[in-house]
Design a protein around this motif. Structure first.
Motif, PDB file in Angstrom:
ATOM      1  N   ALA A  28       0.833  -1.202   0.000  1.00  0.00           N
ATOM      2  CA  ALA A  28       0.000   0.000   0.000  1.00  0.00           C
ATOM      3  C   ALA A  28       0.868   1.253   0.000  1.00  0.00           C
ATOM      4  CB  ALA A  28      -0.921  -0.014   1.222  1.00  0.00           C
ATOM      5  N   ARG A  29       1.977   1.170   0.737  1.00  0.00           N
ATOM      6  CA  ARG A  29       2.836   2.353   0.834  1.00  0.00           C
ATOM      7  C   ARG A  29       3.419   2.710  -0.527  1.00  0.00           C
ATOM      8  NH1 ARG A  29       7.441   1.886   4.833  1.00  0.00           N
ATOM      9  NH2 ARG A  29       8.077   3.779   3.771  1.00  0.00           N
ATOM     10  N   VAL A  30       3.907   1.688  -1.182  1.00  0.00           N
ATOM     11  CA  VAL A  30       4.484   1.930  -2.517  1.00  0.00           C
ATOM     12  C   VAL A  30       3.425   2.526  -3.434  1.00  0.00           C
ATOM     13  CG1 VAL A  30       5.415   0.823  -4.578  1.00  0.00           C
ATOM     14  CG2 VAL A  30       6.190   0.101  -2.319  1.00  0.00           C
ATOM     15  N   PHE A  31       2.258   1.957  -3.374  1.00  0.00           N
ATOM     16  CA  PHE A  31       1.196   2.415  -4.271  1.00  0.00           C
ATOM     17  C   PHE A  31       0.884   3.886  -4.043  1.00  0.00           C
ATOM     18  CE2 PHE A  31      -3.261   2.793  -5.607  1.00  0.00           C
ATOM     19  CZ  PHE A  31      -3.119   2.360  -6.913  1.00  0.00           C
ATOM     20  N   LYS A  32       0.742   4.241  -2.743  1.00  0.00           N
ATOM     21  CA  LYS A  32       0.402   5.633  -2.422  1.00  0.00           C
ATOM     22  C   LYS A  32       1.520   6.576  -2.871  1.00  0.00           C
ATOM     23  CE  LYS A  32      -2.649   4.647   1.456  1.00  0.00           C
ATOM     24  NZ  LYS A  32      -2.589   4.298   2.892  1.00  0.00           N
ATOM     25  N   THR A  33       2.767   6.140  -2.599  1.00  0.00           N
ATOM     26  CA  THR A  33       3.895   7.002  -2.961  1.00  0.00           C
ATOM     27  C   THR A  33       3.938   7.225  -4.473  1.00  0.00           C
ATOM     28  OG1 THR A  33       5.042   5.812  -1.226  1.00  0.00           O
ATOM     29  CG2 THR A  33       6.328   7.380  -2.479  1.00  0.00           C
TER      30      THR A  33
END
Lengths: 370, 624
Positions: free
Chosen positions: A183-188
């Protein structure tokens, strides 16, 4: 190796049929686009002839790609990758320059574009890497995967062939999304990519900037770069609901439509077959793509799924970008429409990749034996 | 290889499969909506636009205004010509077509291709790009029969300028040629391939003669063939123009100048209209209207006799003795000269340590103003010049129009030069010497004039002092630019001297006497080089052509209220009387008796011989 009857049984026939149908639609369309109504002995080099030949070669290629067990590609992945790199570097030193870009290697009997091979290589290498990933990708894994793609993409963009270079990255990016990221990668990424877009402006060639400006307002340059877009919209729009009929397209027949046998092939189709024709083609393509989703779902083993997903993206981006351009939704980029646009090596590669996916579908029974 | 077939039976990630299906749906919706918008919602608009695409517009060339001479004889007309163009949009294979055109016309493929590439960017894809501006009828026939087999090939009709007397009027009428970037910049209505005036009257009256292009609209079929045609705007022909030039007189002058180099100007002394403006050698205006090959151009450019030069308005020469009338006028104007006072000419005059000779070695004896002008006595004028000095001479010369352009309606006119003290200091860094006054007084030295200035001045002498603007059009009204600052009595002195020069036993212009016509004249010799002693010993015929002096004659002729001034200069013609006299005589005979005197064969033969001889010695062209 005796042919297992089940191999034929499990072939995804709809996909096979759709590929052939799409190809034939393309040939028919080329027949119209290349102005065959000129008198005898006067027409342009008949594109549809050559396209047919390429198509036959492509179908042979497709069958060849179905013969072996696709899982062997796992071991071949890295050698293929490095071979591609070597060929791409070779283009710099011994490539043939056509229209100011060095993209071709002269094999004597044909001009070969290593960037086409690169698309296959990235599929296989990508599938190999991603099928090993047990977890959704975090930053480090993502950087590794994309780095592999950047090696090829960078070499191709330098040719310069921005279209092919970006498509490599887009295929790989699509496969990565298919695998899933944290999720973090996606948001970034959602945040960073829009920020990077303005920066990329400085890496574009002048003509590419011009195309983007023209796309934003085609009327600024109605006889130059905007001409393509305007004429293409006129061609498609004037087809109306039923179209003007086969060979009756005034836009294409009067040659107001540039590049009508390559990038703007759909415009010819839209003019002559109308809304009915374009919707039919769109539906064909969507079903064609859906078959790949089915194959990815049913494949035995992740490697096969990723291969199918990669091929899906390979076709998906081209359809999106080419049609988007012809319909005036995107800037002019020289990306052909699979099976519909004239193009030798592209047709060959298209068929081979369909063969590869069919290969995955054929061998899904292999492990069902307990 | 170990894990090759033992892959754990993992299923493809569900989220990924959902993503792919969503992408397909998105693609379908996006394009379906766009297609609906383009093809159904706006379909009708686009249909109209597609139809408009099949309509093409083409301009219809306007015939250029005709040019006639003063009697209505046609000098410049338009004839039908056919140009060959390529419409890129209709042409499947430009290279093949250009090859084919090269075969048809016998032109060089690469030249045509270069032309095509040069103009590619400047012509819209659906407009013809002219490749061969001028098809012969034979070529036209071939192309016409093959036209349907070569889509994209376009034959364009366009009027072409035809000069019926190409070489006679080249320097007056000038010529037309294809418009270049500069022309198109100046006149937005011009398109590539249009013809514009480049020289002479064609250039100066471009706007009057061009007219306005028309516009036609036509529909094309698949092969670019025309279906329906509709004229939207009819072309307007350019205005017709009548020159003041008399064709017969111009022919006569050009005939007399043939094989020689020089110029003749004939002016109606009451109106300023030029009846003849002849300059030789000449070129053919027609060469330009069908496009000059670089070879032809080089030949014109490098010809040592400069055929492009209009010697009446662009060449400047020392006036020689014809300037004596100007100096005399200056003397009278400043009251520094009593016409009845005599001066003794012994054949030379000393100034400091230098001796200035009269052309008559043994001297003229006692001469007054009239005698001095009639017999062209140098010593008389040396003395007058010494008295007047350069200041008065140049002031008066300027006042009567020397040293200025006349304002004739032709491009590139030269002003000539009337020296002053300041001028010499600036030009040579030397101060004005006494000897310079003497040289100036007999028209040698730094003074340079054009034949046109000369003819204007002598027209002024006989018309009561009016200096008229030289006119080239028949319907132009006389323009008095200024006046010779002399009262009638003083002017009459100059006039009488002119007439006496023709009538008198000792006059230098006896050969132009004409029965029933009051003729006046003055000869002049313009020194080309200061002859060295060894050359002085030579007979006329032995002096190399390029060292021979130019022969001047200025003349006036009146009868029954018709008054003309004539200026004639023959380069290296040696003596005014023999070199220019016969030409002036022929002009007068034509003007008043309608008699055409052809150039005698012997003069032609002599000119040819001299020319042949002089071309052997590599001549340096004089830059003036």
């Amino acid at each position: 190796m005796p042919i297992d009857r089940r191999l034929l049984l499990y072939i995804n026939w709809p996909l096979f049929g759709l590929a052939v149908i799409l190809f034939l639609v393309g040939v028919l369309n080329l027949y119209s686009a290349s102005g065959t109504r000129l008198e005898e002995g006067m027409n342009m080099a008949p594109f549809y002839h050559r396209q047919l030949l390429w198509g036959l070669m492509g179908m042979v290629g497709m069958v060849v790609f179905m013969l072996f067990d696709y899982r062997h590609l796992k071991t071949l992945a890295w050698p293929l990758f490095w071979t591609t790199v070597i060929l791409l570097v070779a283009v710099f030193f011994m490539g043939k320059t056509i229209y100011g870009a060095r993209r071709w290697l002269d094999l004597g009997f044909m001009n070969f574009q290593p960037s086409e091979l690169a698309k296959i290589a990235i599929l296989i290498v990508g599938a190999r890497i991603l099928s090993k990933e047990r977890e959704p990708l975090n930053f480090i894994r993502l950087a590794y995967v994309l780095g592999v793609g950047l090696v090829l993409a960078g070499l191709i963009i330098k040719q310069p062939d921005l279209g092919s270079g970006l498509s490599i990255l887009m295929i790989l990016g699509g496969m990565t999304l298919f695998r899933g990221v944290t999720a973090r990668v996606f948001k970034t990424c959602l945040f960073i990519i829009p920020c990077l877009l303005p920066l990329s402006w400085f890496f574009l060639h002048d003509y590419q900037k011009q195309r983007i400006m023209t796309f934003l307002d085609p009327t600024t340059d109605p006889l130059g770069a905007g001409y393509h877009i305007i004429q293409s919209e006129i061609a498609i729009g004037s087809g109306g609901f039923w179209g003007k009929g086969f060979l009756e397209g005034t836009q294409s027949q009067l040659r107001f439509l540039p590049e009508r046998h390559t990038d703007f092939a759909v415009a010819v189709l839209g003019e002559e077959w109308g809304f009915v024709g374009t919707m039919a083609l769109l539906t064909l393509f969507c079903v064609f793509l859906y078959q790949m989703v089915v194959i990815a779902r049913d494949a035995r083993g992740l490697f096969g799924s990723y291969l199918a997903a990669g091929v899906f993206f390979y076709f998906f981006w081209q359809i999106l970008i080419n049609t988007g351009m012809v319909l005036g939704l995107m800037p002019v980029v020289g990306i052909p429409l699979p099976f519909i646009s004239y193009g030798g090596s592209a047709t060959l590669v298209n068929f081979c990749l369909v063969g590869l996916v069919l290969n995955v579908s054929m061998r899904r029974f292999m492990f069902k034996q307990s | 290889m170990s894990d090759l077939y033992n892959e754990s039976e993992q299923q493809a990630p569900r989220s990924g499969l959902v993503l792919l299906q969503a992408l397909i749906l998105g693609l379908f919706c996006l394009f379906a909506i766009r297609l609906w918008y383009l093809q159904i919602h706006r379909g009708e608009d686009y249909k109209i636009q597609a139809l408009e695409n099949q309509l093409r517009q083409e301009s219809i060339p306007s015939p250029r205004g005709l040019i006639r001479d003063r009697n209505g004889d046609l000098l410049a007309v338009n004839e039908p010509a056919y140009a060959l163009g390529i419409i890129r949009e209709d042409c499947p294979d430009v290279d093949r077509l250009v090859h084919q055109i090269a075969t048809w016309t016998g032109k060089d493929y690469f030249e045509l291709k270069t032309l095509y590439n040069k103009n590619r960017k400047r012509v819209k894809p659906f407009e013809p790009l002219i490749i061969v501006p001028d098809l012969t009828f034979a070529q036209l026939a071939v192309v016409e029969t093959n036209k349907l087999r070569w889509p994209g090939l376009e034959i364009q009709f366009r009027p072409r300028r035809l000069y019926r007397y190409g070489t006679l009027f080249a320097h007056v009428i000038g010529y037309v040629a294809e418009a270049d970037e500069e022309d198109m910049g100046k006149r937005p209505e011009l398109a590539l391939g249009d013809y514009v005036g480049k020289q002479g009257i064609e250039l100066m009256l471009e706007d009057r003669m061009r007219g306005a292009k028309g516009l036609t609209q036509y529909q094309v079929d698949v092969n670019g063939r025309r279906l329906k045609e509709r004229v939207l705007k009819h072309p307007q022909a350019g205005h017709e123009i009548s020159l003041s030039i008399d064709l017969g007189l111009q022919q006569l002058c050009m005939d007399w100048l043939s094989e020689e180099a020089g110029g003749v100007a004939v002016m109606d002394a009451d109106t300023g209209q030029l009846w003849a403006l002849a300059t030789a050698p000449s070129y053919d205006s027609n060469d330009f209207s069908s496009g000059l090959s670089s070879k032809q151009w080089a030949k014109l450019r490098d010809n040592p006799l400069h055929p492009m030069q209009n010697r009446v308005i662009q060449s400047v020469y020392p006036p020689g003795s014809i300037f004596k009338h100007v100096v005399a006028g200056a003397g009278l104007h400043y009251d520094m000269l009593d016409p009845n006072e005599t001066v003794f000419c012994s054949g030379s005059m000393k100034l400091g340590r230098r001796v200035f000779r009269c052309w008559k070695h043994w001297g003229h004896g006692k001469v007054d103003l009239n005698r001095a002008l009639v017999e062209s006595c140098d010593v008389y004028f040396y003395k007058l010049g010494k008295k007047l000095t350069v200041d008065r001479m140049s002031e008066f010369a300027h006042a009567v129009g020397f040293g200025h352009k006349t304002g004739i309606r032709l491009p590139h006119e030269k002003a000539g030069n009337i020296p002053t003290r300041e001028w010499k200091l600036k030009r040579f860094g030397e101060s004005w010497q006494g000897g310079d006054n003497l040289n100036m007084s007999i028209g040698q030295g730094f003074t340079l004039v054009t034949p046109l200035q000369v003819v204007r001045f002598f027209a002024g002498v006989i018309n009561g002092g009016k200096l008229l603007k030289p006119l080239l059009l028949k319907d132009e009204n006389p323009v008095v630019q200024s006046r010779i600052p002399l009262d009638d009595a003083r002017l009459e002195l100059l006039h009488k001297a002119l007439i006496d020069t023709v009538e008198d036993r000792h006059g230098t212009c006896r050969r132009i006497r004409t029965k029933g016509v009051v003729v006046g004249g003055k000869t002049g010799t313009a020194q080309v080089v200061r002859l060295t002693d060894e050359l002085k010993e030579l007979k006329d015929d032995e002096i190399p052509y390029r060292f021979r002096d130019h022969a001047w004659m200025a003349a006036t002729a009146e009868k029954d209220g018709k008054r003309f001034a004539i200026a004639c200069l023959v380069e290296h013609g040696l003596h005014g009387g023999s070199g220019s006299g016969p030409i002036v005589k022929a002009v007068i005979d034509y003007l008043f008796n309608g008699k055409v005197t052809p150039k005698p064969e012997e003069r032609k033969a002599k000119a040819r011989a001299v020319r042949a001889l002089s071309l052997k010695h590599k001549e340096k062209p004089r830059a003036n």
